[in-house]
Scaffold this motif. Structure first.
Motif, PDB file in Angstrom:
ATOM      1  N   LEU A   1      45.990  62.487  64.123  1.00 21.98           N
ATOM      2  CA  LEU A   1      44.702  62.630  63.448  1.00 21.98           C
ATOM      3  C   LEU A   1      43.944  61.311  63.373  1.00 21.98           C
ATOM      4  O   LEU A   1      44.528  60.225  63.386  1.00 21.98           O
ATOM      5  CB  LEU A   1      44.917  63.159  62.024  1.00 21.98           C
ATOM      6  N   ASP A   2      42.622  61.432  63.256  1.00 19.86           N
ATOM      7  CA  ASP A   2      41.780  60.280  62.965  1.00 19.86           C
ATOM      8  C   ASP A   2      41.827  60.008  61.459  1.00 19.86           C
ATOM      9  O   ASP A   2      42.313  60.826  60.668  1.00 19.86           O
ATOM     10  CB  ASP A   2      40.349  60.550  63.417  1.00 19.86           C
ATOM     11  N   ALA A   3      41.261  58.860  61.047  1.00 17.26           N
ATOM     12  CA  ALA A   3      41.361  58.441  59.653  1.00 17.26           C
ATOM     13  C   ALA A   3      40.753  59.462  58.697  1.00 17.26           C
ATOM     14  O   ALA A   3      41.364  59.825  57.684  1.00 17.26           O
ATOM     15  CB  ALA A   3      40.686  57.078  59.480  1.00 17.26           C
ATOM     16  N   ASP A   4      39.555  59.960  58.999  1.00 13.10           N
ATOM     17  CA  ASP A   4      38.919  60.911  58.086  1.00 13.10           C
ATOM     18  C   ASP A   4      39.659  62.238  58.048  1.00 13.10           C
ATOM     19  O   ASP A   4      39.716  62.901  57.013  1.00 13.10           O
ATOM     20  CB  ASP A   4      37.452  61.119  58.460  1.00 13.10           C
ATOM     21  N   GLU A   5      40.271  62.624  59.170  1.00 13.86           N
ATOM     22  CA  GLU A   5      41.049  63.859  59.200  1.00 13.86           C
ATOM     23  C   GLU A   5      42.314  63.721  58.354  1.00 13.86           C
ATOM     24  O   GLU A   5      42.759  64.692  57.730  1.00 13.86           O
ATOM     25  CB  GLU A   5      41.412  64.216  60.646  1.00 13.86           C
ATOM     26  N   ARG A   6      42.890  62.532  58.311  1.00 10.97           N
ATOM     27  CA  ARG A   6      44.060  62.301  57.468  1.00 10.97           C
ATOM     28  C   ARG A   6      43.700  62.459  55.993  1.00 10.97           C
ATOM     29  O   ARG A   6      44.471  63.024  55.214  1.00 10.97           O
ATOM     30  CB  ARG A   6      44.630  60.905  57.737  1.00 10.97           C
ATOM     31  N   VAL A   7      42.539  61.957  55.629  1.00  8.99           N
ATOM     32  CA  VAL A   7      42.091  62.114  54.243  1.00  8.99           C
ATOM     33  C   VAL A   7      41.885  63.586  53.926  1.00  8.99           C
ATOM     34  O   VAL A   7      42.274  64.064  52.853  1.00  8.99           O
ATOM     35  CB  VAL A   7      40.798  61.314  53.999  1.00  8.99           C
ATOM     36  N   PHE A   8      41.285  64.333  54.849  1.00  7.72           N
ATOM     37  CA  PHE A   8      41.079  65.761  54.622  1.00  7.72           C
ATOM     38  C   PHE A   8      42.417  66.473  54.488  1.00  7.72           C
ATOM     39  O   PHE A   8      42.595  67.319  53.605  1.00  7.72           O
ATOM     40  CB  PHE A   8      40.281  66.386  55.764  1.00  7.72           C
TER      41      PHE A   8
ATOM     42  N   ALA B   1      37.044  68.398  51.564  1.00  9.37           N
ATOM     43  CA  ALA B   1      35.774  68.063  52.205  1.00  9.37           C
ATOM     44  C   ALA B   1      34.963  67.082  51.366  1.00  9.37           C
ATOM     45  O   ALA B   1      34.248  66.237  51.906  1.00  9.37           O
ATOM     46  CB  ALA B   1      34.965  69.326  52.455  1.00  9.37           C
ATOM     47  N   ARG B   2      35.066  67.173  50.053  1.00 14.11           N
ATOM     48  CA  ARG B   2      34.379  66.204  49.196  1.00 14.11           C
ATOM     49  C   ARG B   2      34.969  64.804  49.389  1.00 14.11           C
ATOM     50  O   ARG B   2      34.259  63.802  49.320  1.00 14.11           O
ATOM     51  CB  ARG B   2      34.500  66.610  47.733  1.00 14.11           C
ATOM     52  N   ALA B   3      36.287  64.738  49.605  1.00 19.50           N
ATOM     53  CA  ALA B   3      36.933  63.436  49.765  1.00 19.50           C
ATOM     54  C   ALA B   3      36.724  62.849  51.149  1.00 19.50           C
ATOM     55  O   ALA B   3      36.626  61.633  51.302  1.00 19.50           O
ATOM     56  CB  ALA B   3      38.427  63.562  49.473  1.00 19.50           C
ATOM     57  N   ALA B   4      36.675  63.700  52.177  1.00 21.26           N
ATOM     58  CA  ALA B   4      36.634  63.211  53.554  1.00 21.26           C
ATOM     59  C   ALA B   4      35.368  63.593  54.309  1.00 21.26           C
ATOM     60  O   ALA B   4      35.141  63.095  55.411  1.00 21.26           O
ATOM     61  CB  ALA B   4      37.844  63.733  54.328  1.00 21.26           C
TER      62      ALA B   4
ATOM     63  N   ALA C   1      26.070  68.142  53.143  1.00 21.96           N
ATOM     64  CA  ALA C   1      26.592  66.874  53.661  1.00 21.96           C
ATOM     65  C   ALA C   1      26.415  65.794  52.605  1.00 21.96           C
ATOM     66  O   ALA C   1      25.316  65.269  52.406  1.00 21.96           O
ATOM     67  CB  ALA C   1      25.878  66.496  54.949  1.00 21.96           C
ATOM     68  N   THR C   2      27.496  65.465  51.898  1.00 22.95           N
ATOM     69  CA  THR C   2      27.456  64.429  50.865  1.00 22.95           C
ATOM     70  C   THR C   2      28.385  63.287  51.263  1.00 22.95           C
ATOM     71  O   THR C   2      29.259  63.435  52.125  1.00 22.95           O
ATOM     72  CB  THR C   2      27.904  64.995  49.513  1.00 22.95           C
ATOM     73  N   ALA C   3      28.199  62.139  50.621  1.00 18.03           N
ATOM     74  CA  ALA C   3      29.023  60.982  50.939  1.00 18.03           C
ATOM     75  C   ALA C   3      30.468  61.247  50.531  1.00 18.03           C
ATOM     76  O   ALA C   3      30.726  61.616  49.379  1.00 18.03           O
ATOM     77  CB  ALA C   3      28.485  59.751  50.218  1.00 18.03           C
ATOM     78  N   PRO C   4      31.422  61.066  51.437  1.00 15.65           N
ATOM     79  CA  PRO C   4      32.835  61.293  51.083  1.00 15.65           C
ATOM     80  C   PRO C   4      33.302  60.277  50.062  1.00 15.65           C
ATOM     81  O   PRO C   4      32.883  59.115  50.075  1.00 15.65           O
ATOM     82  CB  PRO C   4      33.566  61.136  52.421  1.00 15.65           C
ATOM     83  N   THR C   5      34.200  60.715  49.169  1.00 14.94           N
ATOM     84  CA  THR C   5      34.664  59.856  48.076  1.00 14.94           C
ATOM     85  C   THR C   5      35.969  59.146  48.380  1.00 14.94           C
ATOM     86  O   THR C   5      36.339  58.214  47.674  1.00 14.94           O
ATOM     87  CB  THR C   5      34.847  60.692  46.799  1.00 14.94           C
ATOM     88  N   GLY C   6      36.709  59.596  49.399  1.00 15.31           N
ATOM     89  CA  GLY C   6      38.058  59.074  49.617  1.00 15.31           C
ATOM     90  C   GLY C   6      38.248  58.244  50.864  1.00 15.31           C
ATOM     91  O   GLY C   6      39.387  57.915  51.217  1.00 15.31           O
TER      92      GLY C   6
END
Length: 388
Positions: free
Chosen positions: A174-181, A273-276, A356-361
């Motif tokens: 996974l990519d970094a944002d996918e890991r957060v998700f 999705a909110r986090a990533a 589409a909001t700014a991810p928090t994580g």
């Protein structure tokens, strides 16, 4: 990449096997209907994560099942002790076997999972704690890794301690944002599971599933002996008659709690999705459809003696067209991650409807530290992963 005609759907195929077994078929149908109804409801409110469906009916039935089972055990013990001589011994022995088979056991980590402490993986634990705070749950007490292409959360012991298990191959692909998700989705499940109602309903469901598995007969095979076959057939009919009420109660429990369980999956997606960011969830779910990203590269590396982790990292990412083909394939085949998840196409649709909001994580430094920990933990598991 496979050929595909977008106009006529040539080149897509079903990758989902129909559920087998009387219980699995009925539970599958119930969960699919609930997922579709809930999708239609949530589609009208793309950002909601609360307002979980009531579990009162399922909780009442679960408590009834557990108390009824306890009462049945007390009556069975009273009956066994009322016997005399060897009959008492035989009855108590049989009763002991039944209790041993059906009684819930404290959950433990599978042997394939390696628990890692905060000292061994400080970055990973810090990332998990940060995301747990983002989704509004307590961080799991245990974090583990294994060599599966999967991740999940669960309860340990009698339900008070929680564990998060992350598959190193999946993480590596996974990519970094996918890991957060991924982590956000799994931690999001704890919002619904870490409750008294969730543990009670889970205990009742586990008890009924065990009982159904004991009572429901397997297929009658041809033994080449007419008498034995006839006896087996008669026994099979009796078993089905005895198992039918248990299966009926199990299906009723699943139906009462089906909306909530599917709601929990959709909410876990939205919390992640909110986090990533919603796009990371769409990419993760789409690229996890068959064929799994990096799996072929890892298999080739294992056969040639190369490093499978490097092979996964260097594997080509699917093109946008290939992702569309996989999504169409999942829609036609009604693909799901497993029996507990809503159809993947419905999950993707709800993610794409989110604002589409700014991810928090997405903390780059924290993600790098977690990835360093994961790279360091590969070593002892490399040989086992290659063999698998």
């Amino acid at each position: 990449m496979p050929a595909w005609c977008e106009a006529c759907d040539w080149g897509v195929r079903s990758t989902v096997e129909a559920p087998r077994g009387v219980v699995d078929r009925r539970v599958d149908a119930t969960l699919r209907r609930s997922a579709q109804r809930l999708h239609a409801r949530l589609a009208a409110d793309p950002d909601v994560v609360g307002a979980a469906p009531s579990r009162t009916g399922a909780l009442v039935l679960a408590v009834t099942v557990l108390l009824g089972s306890l009462l049945a055990l007390v009556l069975a013990l009273w009956w066994a002790f009322s016997l005399v001589g060897w009959w008492r011994v035989v009855a108590l022995a049989l009763l002991g076997l039944v209790v041993w088979e059906l009684v819930p056991r404290p959950a433990r980590l599978p042997r394939s999972v390696t628990a890692v402490t905060p000292d061994e993986a400080p970055g990973l634990h810090a990332l998990v704690a940060r995301l747990a705070d983002d989704v509004g749950v307590r961080a799991p007490e245990v974090v583990g890794i294994d060599t599966d292409w999967n991740a999940g959360v669960g309860s340990l012991g009698w339900g008070r301690r929680r564990a998060l298990v992350v598959g190193l191959p999946l993480w590596t692909s996974l990519d970094a944002d996918e890991r957060v998700f991924l982590l956000g989705h799994e931690l999001g499940h704890l919002r619904s599971r870490d409750t008294t109602a969730g543990r009670t309903i889970g205990a009742a469901g586990d008890l009924l599933t065990r009982a159904a598995g004991v009572l429901w007969p397997g297929p009658v095979t041809d033994h080449g002996d007419l008498l034995l076959t006839a006896s087996s057939a008669i026994g099979s009919v009796v078993q089905r008659a005895v198992a039918a009420p248990v299966i009926g109660v199990l299906v009723a429990l699943v139906r009462l709690d089906a909306t909530q369980s599917q709601h929990a999956e959709y909410v876990a997606d939205r919390l992640a999705a909110r986090a990533a960011g919603p796009s990371s969830g769409v990419t993760l779910l789409s690229s996890s459809l068959h064929p799994i990203r990096g799996l072929t590269a890892a298999q080739v590396a294992a056969r040639t003696g190369a490093d499978p982790w490097s092979a996964i990292e260097g594997a080509d990412r699917p093109t946008a067209r290939e992702l569309r083909r996989r999504r169409r394939e999942s829609e036609l085949s009604r693909h799901r991650a497993d029996a507990t998840h809503p159809p993947t196409s419905l999950r993707l649709d709800l993610l794409e409807r989110m604002p589409a909001t700014a991810p928090t994580g997405l903390d780059a430094a924290l993600l790098d530290r977690a990835d360093e920990d994961m790279r360091r933990l590969r070593g002892p598991l490399t040989r086992r992963f290659a063999e698998e």
